[in-house]
Scaffold this active site. Structure first.
Site, PDB file in Angstrom:
ATOM      1  N   HIS A   1       0.806  -1.231   0.000  1.00  0.00           N
ATOM      2  CA  HIS A   1       0.000   0.000   0.000  1.00  0.00           C
ATOM      3  C   HIS A   1       0.830   1.267   0.000  1.00  0.00           C
ATOM      4  O   HIS A   1       0.261   2.349   0.147  1.00  0.00           O
ATOM      5  CB  HIS A   1      -0.911   0.058   1.219  1.00  0.00           C
ATOM      6  CG  HIS A   1      -1.956  -1.002   1.261  1.00  0.00           C
ATOM      7  ND1 HIS A   1      -3.197  -0.841   0.693  1.00  0.00           N
ATOM      8  CD2 HIS A   1      -1.941  -2.234   1.792  1.00  0.00           C
ATOM      9  CE1 HIS A   1      -3.913  -1.933   0.893  1.00  0.00           C
ATOM     10  NE2 HIS A   1      -3.177  -2.809   1.554  1.00  0.00           N
TER      11      HIS A   1
ATOM     12  N   LYS B   1      -8.124  13.744   4.582  1.00  0.00           N
ATOM     13  CA  LYS B   1      -7.231  12.583   4.550  1.00  0.00           C
ATOM     14  C   LYS B   1      -6.176  12.815   5.617  1.00  0.00           C
ATOM     15  O   LYS B   1      -6.109  13.912   6.186  1.00  0.00           O
ATOM     16  CB  LYS B   1      -6.571  12.440   3.174  1.00  0.00           C
ATOM     17  CG  LYS B   1      -5.978  13.750   2.639  1.00  0.00           C
ATOM     18  CD  LYS B   1      -5.440  13.624   1.224  1.00  0.00           C
ATOM     19  CE  LYS B   1      -6.474  13.736   0.139  1.00  0.00           C
ATOM     20  NZ  LYS B   1      -6.652  12.509  -0.648  1.00  0.00           N
ATOM     21  N   ARG B   2      -5.336  11.818   5.901  1.00  0.00           N
ATOM     22  CA  ARG B   2      -4.265  12.056   6.849  1.00  0.00           C
ATOM     23  C   ARG B   2      -3.409  13.235   6.398  1.00  0.00           C
ATOM     24  O   ARG B   2      -3.271  13.496   5.193  1.00  0.00           O
ATOM     25  CB  ARG B   2      -3.380  10.808   6.981  1.00  0.00           C
ATOM     26  CG  ARG B   2      -3.990   9.739   7.838  1.00  0.00           C
ATOM     27  CD  ARG B   2      -4.266  10.250   9.234  1.00  0.00           C
ATOM     28  NE  ARG B   2      -3.065  10.226  10.030  1.00  0.00           N
ATOM     29  CZ  ARG B   2      -2.774   9.261  10.901  1.00  0.00           C
ATOM     30  NH1 ARG B   2      -3.597   8.260  11.099  1.00  0.00           N
ATOM     31  NH2 ARG B   2      -1.659   9.303  11.601  1.00  0.00           N
TER      32      ARG B   2
ATOM     33  N   LYS C   1       0.846  14.480   0.587  1.00  0.00           N
ATOM     34  CA  LYS C   1      -0.539  14.736   0.171  1.00  0.00           C
ATOM     35  C   LYS C   1      -0.770  16.226  -0.122  1.00  0.00           C
ATOM     36  O   LYS C   1      -1.770  16.604  -0.700  1.00  0.00           O
ATOM     37  CB  LYS C   1      -1.508  14.236   1.234  1.00  0.00           C
ATOM     38  CG  LYS C   1      -1.476  12.701   1.404  1.00  0.00           C
ATOM     39  CD  LYS C   1      -2.432  12.235   2.497  1.00  0.00           C
ATOM     40  CE  LYS C   1      -2.274  10.768   2.855  1.00  0.00           C
ATOM     41  NZ  LYS C   1      -3.001   9.866   1.944  1.00  0.00           N
TER      42      LYS C   1
ATOM     43  N   THR D   1      -8.643   6.321  -1.910  1.00  0.00           N
ATOM     44  CA  THR D   1      -9.990   5.761  -2.015  1.00  0.00           C
ATOM     45  C   THR D   1     -11.003   6.873  -1.758  1.00  0.00           C
ATOM     46  O   THR D   1     -12.127   6.811  -2.248  1.00  0.00           O
ATOM     47  CB  THR D   1     -10.205   4.608  -1.012  1.00  0.00           C
ATOM     48  OG1 THR D   1      -9.690   5.013   0.257  1.00  0.00           O
ATOM     49  CG2 THR D   1      -9.493   3.348  -1.470  1.00  0.00           C
TER      50      THR D   1
ATOM     51  N   LYS E   1     -14.721   7.980  -3.541  1.00  0.00           N
ATOM     52  CA  LYS E   1     -15.977   8.304  -2.844  1.00  0.00           C
ATOM     53  C   LYS E   1     -16.514   9.659  -3.294  1.00  0.00           C
ATOM     54  O   LYS E   1     -17.718   9.824  -3.513  1.00  0.00           O
ATOM     55  CB  LYS E   1     -15.743   8.306  -1.325  1.00  0.00           C
ATOM     56  CG  LYS E   1     -15.368   6.926  -0.781  1.00  0.00           C
ATOM     57  CD  LYS E   1     -14.762   6.981   0.619  1.00  0.00           C
ATOM     58  CE  LYS E   1     -14.053   5.666   0.917  1.00  0.00           C
ATOM     59  NZ  LYS E   1     -13.184   5.727   2.115  1.00  0.00           N
TER      60      LYS E   1
HETATM   61  C1  26V Z   1       2.132   1.933   8.216  1.00  0.00           C
HETATM   62  C2  26V Z   1       2.376   1.960   9.569  1.00  0.00           C
HETATM   63  C3  26V Z   1       3.749   1.912  10.015  1.00  0.00           C
HETATM   64  C4  26V Z   1       3.918   1.763  11.467  1.00  0.00           C
HETATM   65  C5  26V Z   1       2.845   2.231  12.368  1.00  0.00           C
HETATM   66  C6  26V Z   1       1.459   2.053  11.907  1.00  0.00           C
HETATM   67  C7  26V Z   1       1.297   2.020  10.447  1.00  0.00           C
HETATM   68  C8  26V Z   1       0.018   2.059   9.948  1.00  0.00           C
HETATM   69  C9  26V Z   1      -0.203   2.021   8.595  1.00  0.00           C
HETATM   70  C10 26V Z   1       0.858   1.975   7.731  1.00  0.00           C
HETATM   71  C11 26V Z   1       0.631   1.867   6.275  1.00  0.00           C
HETATM   72  C12 26V Z   1       0.229   3.083   5.639  1.00  0.00           C
HETATM   73  C13 26V Z   1      -0.083   2.711   4.249  1.00  0.00           C
HETATM   74  C14 26V Z   1      -1.415   3.181   3.801  1.00  0.00           C
HETATM   75  O1  26V Z   1      -2.344   3.448   4.549  1.00  0.00           O
HETATM   76  N1  26V Z   1      -1.512   3.269   2.508  1.00  0.00           N
HETATM   77  C15 26V Z   1      -2.698   3.741   1.871  1.00  0.00           C
HETATM   78  O2  26V Z   1      -3.427   2.597   1.445  1.00  0.00           O
HETATM   79  C16 26V Z   1      -4.628   2.966   0.790  1.00  0.00           C
HETATM   80  C17 26V Z   1      -5.378   1.695   0.487  1.00  0.00           C
HETATM   81  O3  26V Z   1      -4.688   0.949  -0.440  1.00  0.00           O
HETATM   82  C18 26V Z   1      -4.318   3.765  -0.450  1.00  0.00           C
HETATM   83  O4  26V Z   1      -5.531   4.161  -1.032  1.00  0.00           O
HETATM   84  C19 26V Z   1      -3.497   4.997  -0.093  1.00  0.00           C
HETATM   85  O5  26V Z   1      -3.097   5.669  -1.262  1.00  0.00           O
HETATM   86  C20 26V Z   1      -2.276   4.579   0.689  1.00  0.00           C
HETATM   87  O6  26V Z   1      -1.574   5.709   1.165  1.00  0.00           O
END
Ligand code: 26V
Length: 812
Positions: free
Chosen positions: A368, A549-550, A555, A657, A661
Site C-alpha cells: 500500500h 485525509k491524513r 498529500k 480511495t 468516494k
Molecule cells: C504503516 C504503519 C507503520 C507503522 C505504524 C502504523 C502504520 C500504519 C499504517 C501503515 C501503512 C500506511 C499505508 C497506507 O495506509 N496506505 C494507503 O493505502 C490505501 C489503500 O490501499 C491507499 O488508497 C493509499 O493511497 C495509501 O496511502
C-alpha cells in the site's frame, strides 16, 4: 477450548423469525428494550434505544450468518482470511440495517414512537480501528466479500483504544484517547472457546536434530466476533478481533498474596498492552518492540485459528492451498510466512522445503505504499529477542530462495545491515504480490522490487482499489441513492457499472433538476452539522471544496492552503471581480510525532482564523477545519462536496480511495496523475477532471535539479506574495516566526514539489472557477462523474482478488 455439546430436536425452523413487519419490528424492539437492555420505554435514554435497536437488527443477521457458515462447511468451500492490523469500520448499526433491508421499517417504527432513526444511529461511537486508507479499504472489502458470498474472515486486533481523538487548542492538534469500548458493544460476540496461546521470546534448543522453541511467555488471544452482513442479507462473514489476555502463569499469585499487588499485576498489564492501543503512525515507526509483538500476536492467533478450522474438516495439510487463502494487508502481518512454516515444520512434521512451498501457495501480499520510511524493517537483534525461531526460519527462507533461483544481486536478500526487511519477506512468502492502482503496481515492479520481479516474473499484479457503494452512496447519500433508483431502477447497488445508464439522462431537465436538489440537500445537511457540532456558519450556495485525509507532506495540504492565501490576496485586491464563493474544507489527523504535519495543521487553522474574520472576503472565501475527521464525518461531508482535492506529488499516493468516494457522489476532482486518479480520469473522461502538475517521471527529474524550489518560487509572483505574508506574521501576528521551519523547507528543499506545482495548480483552480460559473456545464460534468465511476466498486476489486489471487468462486 470448550467443545460444543450434542443437542437433539432443534429444527432449522425453530430459529426462523417472523417477517419484519412494522408490528413485529415494534414488538421486537420493545422486547429488547425491556428484556435485553433492562429499561422501560418511559425512562429509556438514547443509548438504551440504540442498544435495543441494534439488538433488533442484529437478530436478523443471525440467519445469514449461520447459513453462510453451514454452506461453507457443507460445500467444503475455499475460504479467504484477510489479515490486517486495521479495520476502520466506523459505525455498524445503519450499515447493517441497510444491508438487511430494515432501514425503512426501523425509521417508521421509531417515528411512531416519537423517535428519530438518525439521532439514535448518531449515538454509536465510530469504531476507529485504523489510521486511514489501508484500514478503511479492509472495511470496504469485508462488506463486498459478504455481498458477493465470498467465504471470508477478517482477522484483526480488538484495540481498547482506536485512533486518538483530535482536538485543536489555539489551532494546534491535541490528542486525547479514544474510548469506543467503554459503553457496551452490541455487535460483539465473545468466543471463549476460541482462544490461543501466543508464545514470545525465550530460546531455541536443538533436540534430536530438530529446533525446538521454548517461549519465555505465553499471551492468550481471545476471539471477539462481529458479523458482517452483505447487501440484501443473503450472506454474512465474520470479522474476528483478538484481545490479549495474560496467560495463567503471568499472574503471580504468591506475590499477590504477599501483598505486592502492583508487582503481581505488572506482567498482566504487559500482556493486555498488546491489544491496548492502535499505533497512530501511518508511516514511520521503526524499532518499536510493542508494535512487532502486536503484529506477531495478530498473526499467530489467526494462523493457529486457520489451521484448527482446516483440520476440523480435513486431515491432509498438503492440500491446504485448495481450501485456504491468506491475504496480508501490507507487511504488518508479514510474519505469517515464517509462522506458517514454523507450525508446519515444528508441529506437523513437514520438511522445510515442502512447508515453504505450501506457505507460498496460500499467501498473498498487498503493498500500500512506496514511502521508504513506511517499509517495515526490524533489527535482527530485536527479532532474535522476540521471535528467535522465526529469525532462524527467515534465514532459512533467504538461503532457500538462493538454492532455488541462483545467486542474486546485492540488496535483494531478506536481511541487510542487521535488519530484516518485511517487504522482501512478504514478497518471497507469497505467490502473488499486488499494488493498489495501475500506476502504483508499475512502480512496485520497477522501483520497489525490480530485482525480485525479474526473479519471479508474473508474481506482481495490479488490483485497483474500490469502495462499497452501499456505505458510500446508499448510507451516506440517501437522496442521491433514491434518485438513481428512480431513474434506472434497482440493482445498481450490486452492479455499479449500471450507473452508466444515467448518462442517457444527462440532458433531461427534470433529472438535472433532481440531481441538483440532491447536492443542495447534502450541502444543507453538512452545513447544519457544522453549525450544530462546531458552531460555524458557512455561506450557502458556495462551492464546497474539500481535502480530507491524513496530514502528510506528500498529500500536499500545504499546496492547498498556500493557494487559499493567494486566492484571498487576489480577492482583496479586486473584491468586485465576480469571484465564485468557496468554502475550503480541511479534515485529517497528523501522527502525534510528525512535527511538519502538525505545523501544517496549525497554519491551516491560523489562516482560517484571519480569513474567516475578514469582512471584505468572508462571504467569498471561508476555511473550515472540523476536528477529528473520521468515517462518520466523511459520510456527511463527501455527498456535499463540489470539488475533491487529490493533489499528492505524483508517484507518491498508492491509490487513494477518498478520491473514489467523492467522484461517486458527484464531486469533480482537481488532481495530479497519481494513484487511482489516473484511472478515475480515464473512466470519467479527461474533459470532466481538472488535471494539473508534474507526472511521476517529471517529479524524479525535477527533484534532481539543484535549487528547483527557489527557482519555482522566483518565477511565481503569487507564491512569493503568499510566502512573504506568512513570513511577516500575517497569520500569526503574536508569533511572526511561527512558520519559519515550514518556509525554510519550502525554499531550501521542497521534496514534495509544492513550489514546482504551484503555478499549474493555480491555473487549474482558475479553470475550476470558470467552469463553476456555468452551472449547466458543471452539473453535466458532475453527473458524468457519477455515471462513469462504476469501475471503482469494491465488488469489482474483490472479484479480481477472488479470480486472480485467491482462486475462490463466489457462493452467490
Ligand atoms: C504503516 C504503519 C507503520 C507503522 C505504524 C502504523 C502504520 C500504519 C499504517 C501503515 C501503512 C500506511 C499505508 C497506507 O495506509 N496506505 C494507503 O493505502 C490505501 C489503500 O490501499 C491507499 O488508497 C493509499 O493511497 C495509501 O496511502
Amino acid at each position: 477450548m470448550s467443545e460444543s455439546l450434542e443437542v437433539h430436536g432443534v429444527e432449522k425452523d425453530d430459529l426462523t423469525l417472523p417477517e419484519p413487519t412494522p408490528g413485529h419490528f415494534r414488538w421486537w424492539l420493545l422486547h429488547h428494550l425491556q428484556y435485553t437492555v433492562g429499561t422501560d420505554p418511559e425512562h429509556a435514554s438514547r443509548f438504551d434505544w440504540r442498544m435495543a435497536l441494534s439488538h433488533t437488527i442484529r437478530d436478523r443477521a443471525m440467519a445469514p450468518w449461520f447459513e453462510a457458515t453451514r454452506r461453507t462447511w457443507d460445500e467444503d468451500r475455499k475460504r479467504v482470511y484477510y489479515l490486517s492490523m486495521e479495520f476502520l469500520i466506523g459505525r455498524l448499526l445503519e450499515d447493517a440495517a441497510i444491508n438487511l433491508g430494515l432501514r425503512d421499517v426501523a425509521a417508521e417504527v421509531l417515528e411512531g414512537l416519537g423517535l428519530d432513526f438518525s439521532e439514535i444511529a448518531d449515538d454509536e461511537p465510530d469504531a476507529a480501528l485504523g489510521n486511514g486508507g489501508l484500514g478503511r479499504l479492509a472495511a470496504c472489502f469485508m462488506e463486498s466479500m459478504a455481498t458477493l458470498g465470498c467465504p471470508g474472515y477478517g482477522y484483526g486486533l480488538r484495540y481498547e483504544h482506536g485512533l486518538f481523538k483530535q482536538g485543536f487548542d489555539g489551532g494546534r492538534q491535541v490528542e486525547a484517547p479514544e474510548n469506543w469500548l467503554v459503553a457496551d458493544n452490541p455487535w460483539n460476540f465473545t468466543r471463549p472457546e476460541s482462544a490461543y496461546q501466543v508464545g514470545l521470546r525465550g530460546d531455541v534448543v536443538e533436540e534430536d536434530g530438530r529446533s525446538v522453541w521454548r517461549p519465555r511467555f505465553q499471551v492468550l488471544a481471545a476471539a471477539h466476533d462481529t458479523p458482517v452482513v452483505g447487501y440484501r442479507g443473503r450472506w454474512a462473514n465474520t470479522l474476528r478481533l483478538w484481545a490479549a489476555l495474560p496467560g495463567a502463569e503471568l499472574f503471580d499469585l504468591d506475590r499477590f498474596n504477599a501483598g505486592d499487588f502492583t508487582a503481581a499485576a505488572e506482567p498482566e498489564a504487559w500482556a493486555r498492552s498488546l491489544s491496548r492501543v492502535l499505533y497512530p503512525n501511518d508511516s514511520t515507526d521503526r524499532g518499536k518492540e510493542l508494535r512487532l509483538t502486536q503484529e506477531y500476536f495478530l498473526t499467530s492467533a489467526s494462523v493457529q485459528d486457520i489451521l484448527r478450522r482446516y483440520l476440523k474438516g480435513h486431515d491432509e495439510l498438503r492440500r491446504l492451498p485448495e481450501h485456504v487463502a491468506i491475504q496480508m494487508n501490507d507487511t504488518h502481518p508479514a510474519i505469517a510466512g515464517p509462522e506458517l512454516v514454523r507450525l508446519l515444520v515444528d508441529e506437523h512434521g513437514f520438511d522445510f522445503a515442502a512447508a515453504a512451498e505450501l506457505a507460498n501457495r496460500v499467501l498473498g501480499y498487498t503493498n500500500h505504499t512506496l514511502l521508504p520510511e513506511a517499509l517495515e524493517r526490524w533489527s535482527v537483534d530485536l527479532m532474535r529477542k522476540v521471535l528467535p525461531r522465526h529469525l532462524q526460519i527467515i534465514e532459512r527462507l533467504d538461503a532457500h530462495e538462493v538454492e532455488l533461483h541462483g545467486p542474486r544481486p546485492e540488496g535483494v536478500g531478506l536481511i541487510e545491515h542487521g535488519q530484516v526487511k518485511m517487504g522482501e519477506l512478504a514478497f518471497l512468502s507469497s505467490h502473488r504480490v499486488n499494488g493498489v492502482s495501475a500506476l502504483h503496481s508499475d512502480l512496485v515492479r520497477t522501483e520497489l522490487f525490480p530485482a525480485l520481479d525479474a526473479r519471479h516474473p508474473g508474481r506482481i499484479v495490479n488490483i485497483t482499489n474500490g469502495v462499497t457503494p452501499r456505505r458510500w452512496i446508499k448510507l451516506a447519500n440517501p437522496p442521491l441513492a433514491r434518485l438513481i433508483t428512480d431513474t434506472i431502477g434497482e440493482g445498481w447497488e450490486t452492479d455499479l457499472d449500471r450507473l452508466r445508464e444515467l448518462e442517457g439522462h444527462v440532458d433531461d431537465p427534470s433529472f438535472r433538476e433532481a440531481f441538483g436538489r440532491t447536492k443542495h440537500l447534502a450541502k444543507e445537511r453538512f452545513a447544519g452539522w457544522l453549525r450544530s457540532e462546531h458552531g460555524v456558519d458557512v455561506p450557502v450556495g458556495a462551492l464546497v471544496d474539500a481535502q480530507v485525509k491524513r496530514i502528510h507532506e506528500y498529500k500536499r495540504q500545504l499546496l492547498n492552503i498556500l493557494w487559499t492565501i493567494a486566492h484571498w490576496q487576489r480577492i482583496k485586491r479586486d473584491p468586485g471581480a465576480g469571484w465564485v464563493p468557496r468554502v475550503k474544507v480541511f479534515g485529517g489527523k497528523a501522527a502525534p510525532s510528525y512535527h511538519v504535519a502538525k505545523d501544517i495543521i496549525r497554519l491551516v487553522n491560523d489562516v482560517g482564523a484571519v480569513l474567516n474574520d475578514d469582512p471584505e472576503t468572508r462571504d467569498l472565501l471561508r476555511v473550515v477545519y472540523p476536528p477529528n475527521y473520521n468515517v462518520s464525518m466523511a459520510e456527511k461531508l463527501i455527498p456535499a462536496a463540489d470539488l475533491s482535492e487529490q493533489i499528492s506529488t505524483a508517484g507518491m499516493e498508492a491509490s487513494g480511495t477518498g478520491n473514489m468516494k467523492f467522484a461517486l457522489n458527484g464531486a469533480l476532482t482537481i488532481g495530479t496523475l497519481d494513484g487511482a486518479n489516473v484511472e478515475i480520469r480515464e473512466q470519467v473522461g479527461p474533459e470532466n477532471f481538472f488535471l494539473f502538475g508534474l507526472t511521476a517521471e517529471e517529479v524524479a527529474v525535477r527533484r534532481a535539479e539543484p535549487d528547483h524550489a527557489r527557482a519555482a518560487i522566483e518565477q511565481s509572483e503569487p507564491l512569493r506574495d503568499v510566502l512573504q505574508a506568512i513570513a511577516e506574521g500575517t497569520f500569526s501576528p503574536e508569533d511572526p516566526h511561527r512558520y519559519g521551519g515550514l518556509l525554510d523547507l519550502l525554499w531550501n528543499s521542497d521534496w514534495f514539489l509544492v513550489a514546482s506545482d504551484f503555478a499549474a495548480y493555480d491555473a487549474a483552480q482558475t479553470e475550476v472557477d470558470r467552469v463553476y460559473r456555468d452551472p449547466e456545464r458543471w452539473q453535466r460534468m458532475a453527473i458524468l462523474n457519477v455515471a462513469r465511476m462504476g469501475h471503482f466498486s469494491s465488488d469489482r476489486s474483490i472479484r479480481q482478488y477472488m479470480s486472480e489471487i485467491w482462486d475462490i468462486v463466489p457462493a452467490l
